[in-house]
Design a protein around this motif. Structure first.
Motif, PDB file in Angstrom:
ATOM      1  N   ASP A   1      -6.420  -8.385  -4.488  1.00  0.00           N
ATOM      2  CA  ASP A   1      -6.074  -7.061  -5.016  1.00  0.00           C
ATOM      3  C   ASP A   1      -5.607  -6.095  -3.924  1.00  0.00           C
ATOM      4  N   VAL A   2      -5.013  -6.616  -2.844  1.00  0.00           N
ATOM      5  CA  VAL A   2      -4.462  -5.738  -1.803  1.00  0.00           C
ATOM      6  C   VAL A   2      -3.051  -5.351  -2.241  1.00  0.00           C
ATOM      7  N   MET A   3      -2.985  -4.399  -3.153  1.00  0.00           N
ATOM      8  CA  MET A   3      -1.721  -3.937  -3.708  1.00  0.00           C
ATOM      9  C   MET A   3      -1.814  -2.444  -3.947  1.00  0.00           C
ATOM     10  N   ALA A   4      -0.674  -1.793  -3.905  1.00  0.00           N
ATOM     11  CA  ALA A   4      -0.638  -0.348  -4.117  1.00  0.00           C
ATOM     12  C   ALA A   4      -1.121   0.040  -5.502  1.00  0.00           C
ATOM     13  N   SER A   5      -1.142  -0.901  -6.430  1.00  0.00           N
ATOM     14  CA  SER A   5      -1.630  -0.596  -7.783  1.00  0.00           C
ATOM     15  C   SER A   5      -3.134  -0.347  -7.809  1.00  0.00           C
ATOM     16  N   SER A   6      -3.833  -0.746  -6.739  1.00  0.00           N
ATOM     17  CA  SER A   6      -5.266  -0.458  -6.632  1.00  0.00           C
ATOM     18  C   SER A   6      -5.453   0.932  -6.014  1.00  0.00           C
ATOM     19  N   PRO A   7      -6.213   1.827  -6.643  1.00  0.00           N
ATOM     20  CA  PRO A   7      -6.409   3.181  -6.084  1.00  0.00           C
ATOM     21  C   PRO A   7      -6.929   3.154  -4.650  1.00  0.00           C
ATOM     22  N   ARG A   8      -7.655   2.101  -4.301  1.00  0.00           N
ATOM     23  CA  ARG A   8      -8.216   2.006  -2.953  1.00  0.00           C
ATOM     24  C   ARG A   8      -7.145   1.974  -1.883  1.00  0.00           C
ATOM     25  N   TRP A   9      -5.959   1.445  -2.231  1.00  0.00           N
ATOM     26  CA  TRP A   9      -4.898   1.292  -1.247  1.00  0.00           C
ATOM     27  C   TRP A   9      -3.777   2.308  -1.436  1.00  0.00           C
ATOM     28  N   ARG A  10      -4.109   3.430  -2.101  1.00  0.00           N
ATOM     29  CA  ARG A  10      -3.227   4.604  -2.162  1.00  0.00           C
ATOM     30  C   ARG A  10      -4.012   5.766  -1.569  1.00  0.00           C
ATOM     31  N   GLN A  11      -3.768   6.044  -0.301  1.00  0.00           N
ATOM     32  CA  GLN A  11      -4.564   7.037   0.408  1.00  0.00           C
ATOM     33  C   GLN A  11      -3.663   7.986   1.200  1.00  0.00           C
ATOM     34  N   THR A  12      -4.212   9.168   1.499  1.00  0.00           N
ATOM     35  CA  THR A  12      -3.487  10.089   2.375  1.00  0.00           C
ATOM     36  C   THR A  12      -3.494   9.548   3.800  1.00  0.00           C
ATOM     37  N   GLU A  13      -2.624  10.105   4.624  1.00  0.00           N
ATOM     38  CA  GLU A  13      -2.556   9.676   6.016  1.00  0.00           C
ATOM     39  C   GLU A  13      -3.904   9.845   6.707  1.00  0.00           C
ATOM     40  N   SER A  14      -4.568  10.973   6.476  1.00  0.00           N
ATOM     41  CA  SER A  14      -5.872  11.211   7.102  1.00  0.00           C
ATOM     42  C   SER A  14      -6.913  10.223   6.607  1.00  0.00           C
ATOM     43  N   ALA A  15      -6.884   9.930   5.317  1.00  0.00           N
ATOM     44  CA  ALA A  15      -7.849   8.974   4.760  1.00  0.00           C
ATOM     45  C   ALA A  15      -7.622   7.579   5.343  1.00  0.00           C
ATOM     46  N   TRP A  16      -6.363   7.210   5.531  1.00  0.00           N
ATOM     47  CA  TRP A  16      -6.066   5.914   6.151  1.00  0.00           C
ATOM     48  C   TRP A  16      -6.603   5.849   7.571  1.00  0.00           C
ATOM     49  N   ARG A  17      -6.497   6.956   8.298  1.00  0.00           N
ATOM     50  CA  ARG A  17      -7.057   6.958   9.652  1.00  0.00           C
ATOM     51  C   ARG A  17      -8.555   6.670   9.618  1.00  0.00           C
ATOM     52  N   GLY A  18      -9.239   7.257   8.630  1.00  0.00           N
ATOM     53  CA  GLY A  18     -10.672   7.015   8.491  1.00  0.00           C
ATOM     54  C   GLY A  18     -10.984   5.561   8.164  1.00  0.00           C
ATOM     55  N   ILE A  19     -10.156   4.933   7.326  1.00  0.00           N
ATOM     56  CA  ILE A  19     -10.372   3.528   6.968  1.00  0.00           C
ATOM     57  C   ILE A  19     -10.209   2.639   8.195  1.00  0.00           C
ATOM     58  N   PHE A  20      -9.134   2.867   8.955  1.00  0.00           N
ATOM     59  CA  PHE A  20      -8.917   2.062  10.163  1.00  0.00           C
ATOM     60  C   PHE A  20     -10.024   2.306  11.191  1.00  0.00           C
ATOM     61  N   ALA A  21     -10.462   3.549  11.317  1.00  0.00           N
ATOM     62  CA  ALA A  21     -11.541   3.854  12.265  1.00  0.00           C
ATOM     63  C   ALA A  21     -12.821   3.111  11.888  1.00  0.00           C
TER      64      ALA A  21
ATOM     65  N   ALA B   1       0.857  -1.183   0.000  1.00  0.00           N
ATOM     66  CA  ALA B   1       0.000   0.000   0.000  1.00  0.00           C
ATOM     67  C   ALA B   1       0.893   1.233   0.000  1.00  0.00           C
ATOM     68  N   ILE B   2       0.270   2.395  -0.188  1.00  0.00           N
ATOM     69  CA  ILE B   2       0.994   3.664  -0.147  1.00  0.00           C
ATOM     70  C   ILE B   2       0.269   4.607   0.800  1.00  0.00           C
ATOM     71  N   VAL B   3       1.035   5.237   1.681  1.00  0.00           N
ATOM     72  CA  VAL B   3       0.510   6.288   2.548  1.00  0.00           C
ATOM     73  C   VAL B   3       1.046   7.614   2.010  1.00  0.00           C
ATOM     74  N   LEU B   4       0.145   8.506   1.628  1.00  0.00           N
ATOM     75  CA  LEU B   4       0.508   9.797   1.048  1.00  0.00           C
ATOM     76  C   LEU B   4       0.435  10.895   2.098  1.00  0.00           C
ATOM     77  N   ASP B   5       1.286  11.896   1.920  1.00  0.00           N
ATOM     78  CA  ASP B   5       1.194  13.079   2.761  1.00  0.00           C
ATOM     79  C   ASP B   5      -0.154  13.757   2.527  1.00  0.00           C
ATOM     80  N   ASP B   6      -0.694  14.382   3.560  1.00  0.00           N
ATOM     81  CA  ASP B   6      -2.011  15.013   3.447  1.00  0.00           C
ATOM     82  C   ASP B   6      -2.032  16.171   2.459  1.00  0.00           C
ATOM     83  N   SER B   7      -0.871  16.614   2.026  1.00  0.00           N
ATOM     84  CA  SER B   7      -0.828  17.691   1.042  1.00  0.00           C
ATOM     85  C   SER B   7      -1.096  17.199  -0.382  1.00  0.00           C
TER      86      SER B   7
END
Length: 621
Positions: free
Chosen positions: A406-426, A369-375
């Motif tokens: 399909d749990v791979m960074a090539s899927s747009p679903r698993w390329r998210q900003t840090e804040s978006a990842w927090r929402g997914i885990f929540a 997966a990829i964690v993107l900066d919130d910017s």
């Protein structure tokens, strides 16, 4: 009761586990037993015998040896032998001899099986088998060829010749010292003679010459301060793993007081073991194309095959496989960045699941997966999509299949900003749906691999602060951990897959390794522990009192042995020209492996039972 029978009853009443039997059962037991006398040195049971009675030592002592002649245990008064032969199909597999003149009480099979209905008795013999499992783990780590090359201690590799320098000296003086002494590094000592840092030729190139610093720059300004060190007693294999994991080529060796005694280099290790995976990692770093990386990656199975025949644990072999996989991931990311240009915003490439836990086997698929900066903005999406596609495709070429889910960074679903990842885990924590449990099995085991590691670490810290309070989520996770039971039948037979392409095989990953991983994950998330590796999670749970220390040690032994069988099977598959998988046919296992797998599965099942009784299953309707 007759005097002789009363004496036998008193004997049983004074020795575990018989002393914990109900009174009526204890009263009846002596009449069902017989006595047998054996002279010193005589054989009581042989490895090929069928066992029909439990033998309890009333006087004297017996020794139990394995087929190779190794002493397994000495059994004194009150102890018993023959449990394995009663619980499993013949042959027994051990030779039992009288150490001195010995009198045995024989409890026939039917009586023994009835005694197992009483919890104290069954628990006692389960513990006995756990001790045997620990001995078995040590046995499988003996080289098939009698060698222990990778277990050489670093003390045997260092010459004791120290080339040191004062931190106040200049880099020009340091370079002159390296040239004069013909070394590639210097140990930097403080005024008390303690290790303050290390200066390597790479440091001189990258931190002095490339940075155009003056030759008058002091060593203290460019050295690596407080470097990683090893003790004299550390195995060479530990040095190898540290070098692989940290990308370093020099490790100072210190004594018990922390005083430097010498240096171990990657060259030393290469001389020690030509087939070292260190070669593989170095070759990975030199590749400039995916084709070249694939050729290097193809050598990994043969190295694993070599390691499993050496005195190397399954845990260490998995760490080597992971280190090579990590190096390939990082190189593919670097090659993609070189082609695409610098990233538009900071990001972190993360690995998930078994690779994150340093527990990779051969043939494992991708979980990334990829964690993107919130910017990050929508305009940046194409760059990261191209990066993910390049790395994912490159991994396929290097022998890492795509994830079926399909749990791979090539899927747009698993390329998210840090804040978006927090929402997914929540969402996963607050609404524990089946999808959330799938996510927990993969994404809660996360490790940064390339890019800005702090993006991943900050996300993990925030998520782990919430997990201990997510009681419904933990309840569902616990339910899953105890339901995925190992393939052990009612009468301790191995249960194989009954249909499908893997019919008549054992799924050693999902039904063997998997349950232990799940138990450890529940313990870690319920306490908010940052540990990711299964072994570290179990050790931490035991240290904190969340698990019984002996039970945790038994579970670690079970995990080691099951993992060993898995790796040995995968290496055999590759050697025979097939793809590595996790489906072991029981007929390919020897009697020793079958018997010990049953012990290991029994330990896992017991740990599941304890977990079910201690964690909040009541949240599940």
């Amino acid at each position: 009761m007759e005097p002789e029978l009363a004496e036998v009853k008193d004997f049983f009443a004074s020795h575990e586990p018989f002393s914990r039997l109900p009174g009526a059962v204890l009263d009846a037991l002596p009449r069902r037993c017989t006595m047998r006398y054996h002279r010193r040195g005589s054989t009581i049971l042989d490895a090929d015998d069928t066992v029909e009675a439990l033998r309890v030592v009333r006087s004297g002592a017996v020794d139990v040896h394995d087929r190779a002649g190794g002493l397994v245990e000495r059994v004194d008064v009150g102890g018993s032998v023959g449990v394995t032969g009663l619980l499993e199909a013949p042959p027994y597999g051990f030779r039992v001899t009288a150490v001195e003149d010995t009198l045995l009480l024989l409890v026939p099979r039917a009586a023994f099986e009835e005694l197992l209905d009483h919890a104290p008795v069954s628990a006692h013999f389960l513990l006995q088998q756990a001790h045997r499992l620990r001995a078995a783990v040590k046995t499988v780590q003996v080289s098939d060829h009698g060698g222990a090359v990778l277990r050489t201690q670093v003390e045997e590799m260092v010459s004791g010749r120290l080339v040191t320098i004062d931190p106040a000296r200049t880099v020009q003086e340091a370079a002159a010292a390296m040239q004069a002494e013909r070394v590639s590094s210097l140990l930097v000592l403080d005024v008390a003679g303690r290790l303050a840092g290390i200066l390597t030729d790479r440091d001189l190139r990258n931190r002095v010459v490339a940075a155009a610093l003056p030759y008058s720059t002091t060593v203290a300004e460019v050295m690596t301060p407080d470097p990683l060190t090893l003790g004299l007693e550390a195995p060479a294999f530990e040095a190898l793993l540290e070098m692989l994991g940290r990308g370093v080529h020099h490790l100072p060796v210190v004594d018990g007081a922390g005083r430097p005694q010498g240096l171990v280099t990657s060259t030393d290790l290469m001389r020690l073991e030509r087939s070292s995976p260190l070669y593989l990692v170095q070759d990975v770093g030199r590749q400039t194309s995916t084709v070249g990386l694939a050729a290097v990656a193809a050598r990994l199975p043969s190295i694993v095959d070599h390691l499993v025949t050496q005195d190397v644990s399954a845990g260490d072999v998995s760490r080597v496989v992971t280190a090579v996989a990590d190096a390939i991931h990082r190189r593919l990311v670097a090659l993609a960045e070189a082609r695409l240009g610098p990233p538009p915003v900071p990001y972190c490439w993360v690995v998930l699941g078994s690779q994150a836990r340093h527990e990779s086997g051969l043939g494992g698929d991708q979980d990334t997966a990829i964690v993107l900066d919130d910017s990050a903005t929508a305009a940046d999406a194409d760059w990261f999509a191209d990066l993910a596609t390049a790395v994912t495709d490159g991994l396929v070429e290097c022998g890492f299949p795509r994830c079926p889910g399909d749990v791979m960074a090539s899927s747009p679903r698993w390329r998210q900003t840090e804040s978006a990842w927090r929402g997914i885990f929540a969402e996963w924590l607050d609404h524990p749906t089946p999808e959330a449990l799938v996510g927990a099995a993969i994404f809660f085991d996360m490790r940064p691999l390339a890019g800005d590691a702090e993006l991943c670490e900050r996300l993990r810290r925030d998520v782990l602060a919430r997990t201990p309070h997510a009681r419904p989520f933990l309840a569902h996770l616990t339910k899953q951990a105890v339901e995925h039971q190992p393939p052990l039948g009612l009468f301790r037979g191995l249960v194989v897959e009954r249909s499908g392409p893997q019919q008549s095989t054992l799924d050693i990953k999902h039904r063997g390794v998997g349950p232990v991983v799940e138990i450890a994950r529940v313990h870690a998330l319920s306490s908010g522990s940052p540990a990711v590796e299964t072994r570290a999670r179990l050790q931490e749970a035991a240290a904190a009192g969340r698990m019984d220390a002996d039970a945790a040690a038994d579970l670690l032994d079970a995990f080691e042995f099951i993992s060993y069988v898995r790796l040995r099977h995968q290496a055999r598959r590759v050697r025979e020209g097939g793809p590595p998988d996790n489906h072991v046919a029981p007929e390919t296992l020897g009697h020793f492996e079958k018997r010990t797998l049953k012990d290991a599965f029994g330990v896992v099942r017991a740990a599941q039972g304890v977990l079910a009784g201690r964690l909040p299953l009541g949240y599940i309707s």
